[in-house]
Enzyme design. Structure first.
Site, PDB file in Angstrom:
ATOM      1  N   ARG A   1       6.619   2.813  -7.790  1.00 50.90           N
ATOM      2  CA  ARG A   1       7.343   4.079  -7.707  1.00 50.90           C
ATOM      3  C   ARG A   1       7.833   4.459  -9.094  1.00 50.90           C
ATOM      4  O   ARG A   1       8.279   3.594  -9.861  1.00 50.90           O
ATOM      5  CB  ARG A   1       8.560   3.956  -6.770  1.00 50.90           C
ATOM      6  CG  ARG A   1       8.200   3.733  -5.308  1.00 50.90           C
ATOM      7  CD  ARG A   1       7.590   4.983  -4.698  1.00 50.90           C
ATOM      8  NE  ARG A   1       7.100   4.729  -3.343  1.00 50.90           N
ATOM      9  CZ  ARG A   1       5.893   4.277  -3.057  1.00 50.90           C
ATOM     10  NH1 ARG A   1       5.031   4.022  -4.020  1.00 50.90           N
ATOM     11  NH2 ARG A   1       5.532   4.092  -1.798  1.00 50.90           N
TER      12      ARG A   1
ATOM     13  N   HIS B   1      -1.254   8.463 -10.944  1.00 51.37           N
ATOM     14  CA  HIS B   1      -0.894   8.109  -9.560  1.00 51.37           C
ATOM     15  C   HIS B   1      -2.147   8.060  -8.676  1.00 51.37           C
ATOM     16  O   HIS B   1      -2.259   8.764  -7.673  1.00 51.37           O
ATOM     17  CB  HIS B   1       0.120   9.095  -8.989  1.00 51.37           C
ATOM     18  CG  HIS B   1       0.905   8.519  -7.846  1.00 51.37           C
ATOM     19  ND1 HIS B   1       2.160   8.932  -7.518  1.00 51.37           N
ATOM     20  CD2 HIS B   1       0.594   7.539  -6.933  1.00 51.37           C
ATOM     21  CE1 HIS B   1       2.610   8.249  -6.465  1.00 51.37           C
ATOM     22  NE2 HIS B   1       1.659   7.394  -6.104  1.00 51.37           N
TER      23      HIS B   1
ATOM     24  N   GLU C   1       7.295  13.279 -11.271  1.00 54.44           N
ATOM     25  CA  GLU C   1       5.930  13.717 -10.944  1.00 54.44           C
ATOM     26  C   GLU C   1       5.996  15.048 -10.201  1.00 54.44           C
ATOM     27  O   GLU C   1       6.903  15.272  -9.411  1.00 54.44           O
ATOM     28  CB  GLU C   1       5.251  12.665 -10.057  1.00 54.44           C
ATOM     29  CG  GLU C   1       4.897  11.379 -10.782  1.00 54.44           C
ATOM     30  CD  GLU C   1       4.079  10.442  -9.897  1.00 54.44           C
ATOM     31  OE1 GLU C   1       3.364  10.918  -8.979  1.00 54.44           O
ATOM     32  OE2 GLU C   1       4.165   9.220 -10.108  1.00 54.44           O
TER      33      GLU C   1
END
Length: 321
Positions: A246, A293, A275
């Site tokens: 994360r 990601h 993000e």
């Protein structure tokens, strides 16, 4: 029963749901239009991945919503307990992407060990005019075999990462709040299954001993980084930190400072604060291997996620194929 797969769903998952009698829509709806769309189109099942957020306002406004599914592991983009308190079933697919994320971790380990991330940036620009100097700069790489990887969080992805690391000849140690020891089974082609028992350590000890530190933890309830400025002081100057968990699991500012001052060798980041607009200054640090990601973003993982989610919905919504 109508399903909106707002962040997409594999063809296999869609097919399984349609065979079970569901109507599946895959039109992407922007966040600020999502409540109106769910209500106006009588959506009862909302499927998301990491991009779409499902917060209290949506649960409050969408009385017809019966199920929210997260394709993947972490559910920090969903107010899970609040949704459940409103009578909505909220579920994820925790096992489907473990292999893909673990393989990305190992890919980053190889990349960092052999400076591939730096060489790939420099070769298109300097490869012709500066070949010999680049060769000299990047020829001091290292092998993974014999190195220690410290895994922070020994859930499904952490265990899968351990299997791959053991296959590379690495020593594996770990920290997990609920496990002091764990046995993982390596399925070796042609040789069968080989069990390996691993020992847990305190987080500080894992950080001190490891050549590579890989994080596999959920978002922390207090919002604090697991690897913060104080913990970074324990990292070996030759070590690397890998975060595919994360954004915020590692203090990005402290990490950048530690790399800049030579306190650690570098890092690999697949997840970021803020993000989809990470800090541009962080992205410019050449000692960091970067991916956008994509930990779970393989064809195989998305097929497994789609099929697992279809099975969960069919069972949860009491619809028989």
């Amino acid at each position: 029963m109508k399903i909106l797969a707002n962040d997409g769903l594999s063809a296999e998952g869609i097919s399984a749901l349609e065979k079970a009698g569901f109507e599946v829509q895959t039109t992407f709806v922007p966040q600020d239009q999502l409540i109106d769309y769910v209500n106006n189109n009588h959506i009862e099942v909302l499927l998301v991945r990491s991009a779409t957020k499902v917060r209290k306002d949506l649960f409050d406004a969408c009385a017809n919503l019966k199920f929210v599914g997260r394709g993947g592991v972490g559910m920090d983009n969903i107010d899970v307990e609040y949704g459940r308190s409103k009578g909505v079933k909220v579920m994820n697919t925790p096992g489907a992407s473990s292999i893909s994320v673990a393989e990305l971790v190992i890919a980053h380990c190889f990349t960092l060990a052999r400076f591939l991330h730096q060489a790939n940036r420099k070769m298109p620009v300097e490869g012709v005019a500066n070949f010999k100097n680049l060769k000299k700069k990047y020829e001091a790489g290292s092998e993974l075999r014999g190195k220690t990887i410290g895994i922070v969080g020994m859930g499904r992805i952490g265990q899968q990462t351990a299997r791959y690391a053991l296959g590379c000849g690495m020593k594996v140690i770990f920290f997990d709040r609920s496990k002091a020891e764990i046995t993982v089974t390596l399925d070796i082609f042609g040789a069968g299954e080989v069990p390996v028992t691993l020992k847990g350590y305190a987080l500080e000890e894992v950080v001190k001993q490891s050549d590579f530190i890989s994080l596999h933890v959920p978002a922390q309830a207090d919002g604090k980084a697991v690897i913060d400025a104080e913990m970074l002081k324990n990292v070996k100057p030759t070590a690397y930190i890998i975060n595919t968990a994360r954004g915020g699991s590692v203090d990005e500012a402290a990490l950048a400072e530690a790399i800049k001052n030579g306190k650690i060798a570098g890092a690999a980041l697949d997840v970021f604060n803020n993000e989809p607009t990470p800090d541009d200054a962080l992205l410019q640090i050449e000692e960091i291997s970067l991916t956008p990601h994509i930990g779970a973003a393989t064809a195989e993982a998305q097929d497994r996620i789609g099929l697992e989610m279809a099975d969960i919905i069919i069972e949860a919504m009491s619809v028989k194929a």
